[in-house]
Design a protein around this motif. Sequence first.
Motif, PDB file in Angstrom:
ATOM      1  N   GLY A  66       0.902  -0.986  -0.199  1.00  0.00           N
ATOM      2  CA  GLY A  66       0.088   0.047  -0.081  1.00  0.00           C
ATOM      3  C   GLY A  66       0.911   1.363   0.053  1.00  0.00           C
ATOM      4  N   ILE A  67       2.008   1.291  -0.213  1.00  0.00           N
ATOM      5  CA  ILE A  67       2.852   2.591  -0.229  1.00  0.00           C
ATOM      6  C   ILE A  67       2.638   3.006  -1.701  1.00  0.00           C
ATOM      7  N   LYS A  68       2.235   4.552  -1.663  1.00  0.00           N
ATOM      8  CA  LYS A  68       2.092   5.251  -2.994  1.00  0.00           C
ATOM      9  C   LYS A  68       3.299   5.659  -3.343  1.00  0.00           C
ATOM     10  N   LEU A  69       3.531   5.107  -4.501  1.00  0.00           N
ATOM     11  CA  LEU A  69       4.988   5.646  -5.326  1.00  0.00           C
ATOM     12  C   LEU A  69       4.511   6.732  -6.297  1.00  0.00           C
ATOM     13  N   SER A  70       5.222   7.655  -6.154  1.00  0.00           N
ATOM     14  CA  SER A  70       5.112   8.792  -7.480  1.00  0.00           C
ATOM     15  C   SER A  70       5.630   8.324  -8.673  1.00  0.00           C
ATOM     16  N   GLU A  71       5.226   9.016  -9.714  1.00  0.00           N
ATOM     17  CA  GLU A  71       5.811   8.660 -11.048  1.00  0.00           C
ATOM     18  C   GLU A  71       7.240   8.562 -11.255  1.00  0.00           C
ATOM     19  N   TYR A  72       7.801   9.771 -10.512  1.00  0.00           N
ATOM     20  CA  TYR A  72       9.329   9.729 -10.531  1.00  0.00           C
ATOM     21  C   TYR A  72       9.828   8.614  -9.652  1.00  0.00           C
ATOM     22  N   ALA A  73       9.293   8.203  -8.654  1.00  0.00           N
ATOM     23  CA  ALA A  73       9.937   7.025  -7.991  1.00  0.00           C
ATOM     24  C   ALA A  73       9.735   5.592  -8.878  1.00  0.00           C
ATOM     25  N   LYS A  74       8.530   5.745  -9.461  1.00  0.00           N
ATOM     26  CA  LYS A  74       8.330   4.429 -10.206  1.00  0.00           C
ATOM     27  C   LYS A  74       9.341   4.145 -11.380  1.00  0.00           C
ATOM     28  N   GLU A  75       9.492   5.215 -11.845  1.00  0.00           N
ATOM     29  CA  GLU A  75      10.602   5.248 -13.002  1.00  0.00           C
ATOM     30  C   GLU A  75      12.216   5.066 -12.545  1.00  0.00           C
ATOM     31  N   LYS A  76      12.348   5.331 -11.416  1.00  0.00           N
ATOM     32  CA  LYS A  76      13.681   5.152 -10.651  1.00  0.00           C
ATOM     33  C   LYS A  76      13.831   3.923 -10.395  1.00  0.00           C
ATOM     34  N   ILE A  77      12.731   3.178 -10.008  1.00  0.00           N
ATOM     35  CA  ILE A  77      12.852   1.878  -9.402  1.00  0.00           C
ATOM     36  C   ILE A  77      12.706   0.780 -10.690  1.00  0.00           C
ATOM     37  N   ALA A  78      11.924   1.354 -11.636  1.00  0.00           N
ATOM     38  CA  ALA A  78      12.019   0.486 -12.723  1.00  0.00           C
ATOM     39  C   ALA A  78      13.158   0.254 -13.330  1.00  0.00           C
ATOM     40  N   ALA A  79      14.033   1.510 -13.566  1.00  0.00           N
ATOM     41  CA  ALA A  79      15.477   1.638 -14.133  1.00  0.00           C
ATOM     42  C   ALA A  79      16.265   0.708 -13.340  1.00  0.00           C
ATOM     43  N   SER A  80      16.295   0.805 -12.046  1.00  0.00           N
ATOM     44  CA  SER A  80      17.306   0.056 -11.063  1.00  0.00           C
ATOM     45  C   SER A  80      17.027  -1.469 -11.123  1.00  0.00           C
ATOM     46  N   ASN A  81      15.561  -1.929 -11.267  1.00  0.00           N
ATOM     47  CA  ASN A  81      15.278  -3.199 -11.517  1.00  0.00           C
ATOM     48  C   ASN A  81      15.733  -3.835 -12.899  1.00  0.00           C
ATOM     49  N   GLN A  82      15.737  -2.918 -13.867  1.00  0.00           N
ATOM     50  CA  GLN A  82      16.199  -3.394 -14.999  1.00  0.00           C
ATOM     51  C   GLN A  82      17.532  -3.768 -15.127  1.00  0.00           C
ATOM     52  N   GLU A  83      18.243  -2.918 -14.349  1.00  0.00           N
ATOM     53  CA  GLU A  83      19.787  -3.230 -14.223  1.00  0.00           C
ATOM     54  C   GLU A  83      20.127  -4.646 -13.618  1.00  0.00           C
ATOM     55  N   LEU A  84      19.211  -5.102 -12.542  1.00  0.00           N
ATOM     56  CA  LEU A  84      19.340  -6.155 -11.860  1.00  0.00           C
ATOM     57  C   LEU A  84      19.045  -7.395 -12.938  1.00  0.00           C
ATOM     58  N   LEU A  85      18.105  -6.929 -13.854  1.00  0.00           N
ATOM     59  CA  LEU A  85      17.633  -8.024 -14.973  1.00  0.00           C
ATOM     60  C   LEU A  85      18.879  -8.118 -15.733  1.00  0.00           C
ATOM     61  N   ASP A  86      19.682  -6.820 -16.281  1.00  0.00           N
ATOM     62  CA  ASP A  86      20.725  -7.013 -16.837  1.00  0.00           C
ATOM     63  C   ASP A  86      21.969  -7.767 -16.333  1.00  0.00           C
ATOM     64  N   GLU A  87      22.022  -7.513 -14.933  1.00  0.00           N
ATOM     65  CA  GLU A  87      23.062  -8.251 -13.947  1.00  0.00           C
ATOM     66  C   GLU A  87      22.827  -9.792 -14.212  1.00  0.00           C
ATOM     67  N   ARG A  88      21.488 -10.110 -13.949  1.00  0.00           N
ATOM     68  CA  ARG A  88      21.275 -11.666 -13.749  1.00  0.00           C
ATOM     69  C   ARG A  88      21.526 -12.295 -15.114  1.00  0.00           C
ATOM     70  N   GLU A  89      21.344 -11.677 -16.487  1.00  0.00           N
ATOM     71  CA  GLU A  89      21.447 -12.143 -17.661  1.00  0.00           C
ATOM     72  C   GLU A  89      22.924 -12.246 -17.696  1.00  0.00           C
ATOM     73  N   MET A  90      23.831 -11.546 -17.472  1.00  0.00           N
ATOM     74  CA  MET A  90      25.290 -11.557 -17.817  1.00  0.00           C
ATOM     75  C   MET A  90      25.859 -12.611 -16.776  1.00  0.00           C
ATOM     76  N   ALA A  91      25.323 -12.540 -15.566  1.00  0.00           N
ATOM     77  CA  ALA A  91      26.178 -13.531 -14.380  1.00  0.00           C
ATOM     78  C   ALA A  91      25.668 -14.954 -14.643  1.00  0.00           C
ATOM     79  N   PHE A  92      24.169 -15.078 -15.026  1.00  0.00           N
ATOM     80  CA  PHE A  92      23.916 -16.377 -15.118  1.00  0.00           C
ATOM     81  C   PHE A  92      24.392 -16.919 -16.395  1.00  0.00           C
TER      82      PHE A  92
END
Length: 336
Positions: A303-329
């Motif tokens: 139930g935490i309300k995330l601003s659009e700015y926050a959502k964009e930032k979090i999505a970018a950080s999580n995309q980085e994690l997906l990229d790290e996973r692909e590289m490492a795996f």
Amino acid sequence: MATSLSKKTAIRVAVTGAAGNIGYALLFRIASGQMFGSDQPVALNLIEIEPGMDALKGVAMELDDCAFPLLTEIVQTSDLAVGFKDVDWALLVGSVPRKKGMERADLLGINGKVFVGQGKAINDHAKKSVRVVVVGNPCNTNCLIAMKSAPDIPDNQFFAMTRLDENRAKSQLALKAGVPVKDVSELCVWGNHSPSMFPDFFNAKIGRQKATDVITDDKWLKETFVPDVGTRGAAIIAARGASSAASAANAVVDTVRDLITPSFGGYHSVCVISNGEYGTPAGIITSMPIKVDAVGNWRVVEGIKLSEYAKEKIAASNQELLDEREMAFGQLGLSI
Ligand code: LMR
């Protein structure tokens, strides 16, 4: 070695990199009761690589010399099967630290394989109830690697550390607002423990007020606070010539203590397995706000309300994690 005064069974804690800088700042705090409580005995399984065993002997001697009443046993080993035997907690601190000019992700190729071996050893030798906290960088992806290498241990028993970032963020807000740091709460750091992490100042509180009502300088929040928190580790390396140690150890103590303590009110940042909460890609280890219930189970705060700015930032950080996973795996031959 001191005998415990408490009748409780000792909690057995493995610490890798036990003779390293973070280990040196951490072990004495565990043994003194700051992590598990002042009436909870602990046994320490200290794990080092072979070249560190002499230094480890010295650390163990110093632990003995403290005569900690709660410390029931010290195991010193470079053998992961011995080190993780029957442990309740595995604190994976040891890894090659980054140097000036590197990003944490640059360490993936060096450190990733270490976490395969540690994950397997935890799977085969630790208690099935073991909880694993990964500190060695890049900690989110290393944690995921260890988790995938330990298929018999439930995914929700794996954690990576962003508490250091939360603590850093709280201090920065407190300094800016001119208030004691204890007045800053509900500050979740989201995403990857990398410069892309997002310290969510929108939902943070200073006293009873919204942080953004106390600190109204939006430009400072977005252009100074957010990047400064994300690059604080590099700033420490530049200033000290070595990566954070005491503050990292302190954050390990905070992380574990708050994972075993019911959260009344606030929440804390921990990287955990995502089940798609807040639109986060499922299957990555990403930082989210965590609460612990009365019997010690954790859950992602809803139930935490995330601003659009926050959502964009979090999505970018999580995309980085997906990229790290692909590289490492890919490098390690692991499958998603
Ligand atoms: C930190 O944040 O201080 C640690 O993760 C070490 C580093 O490389 O930044």
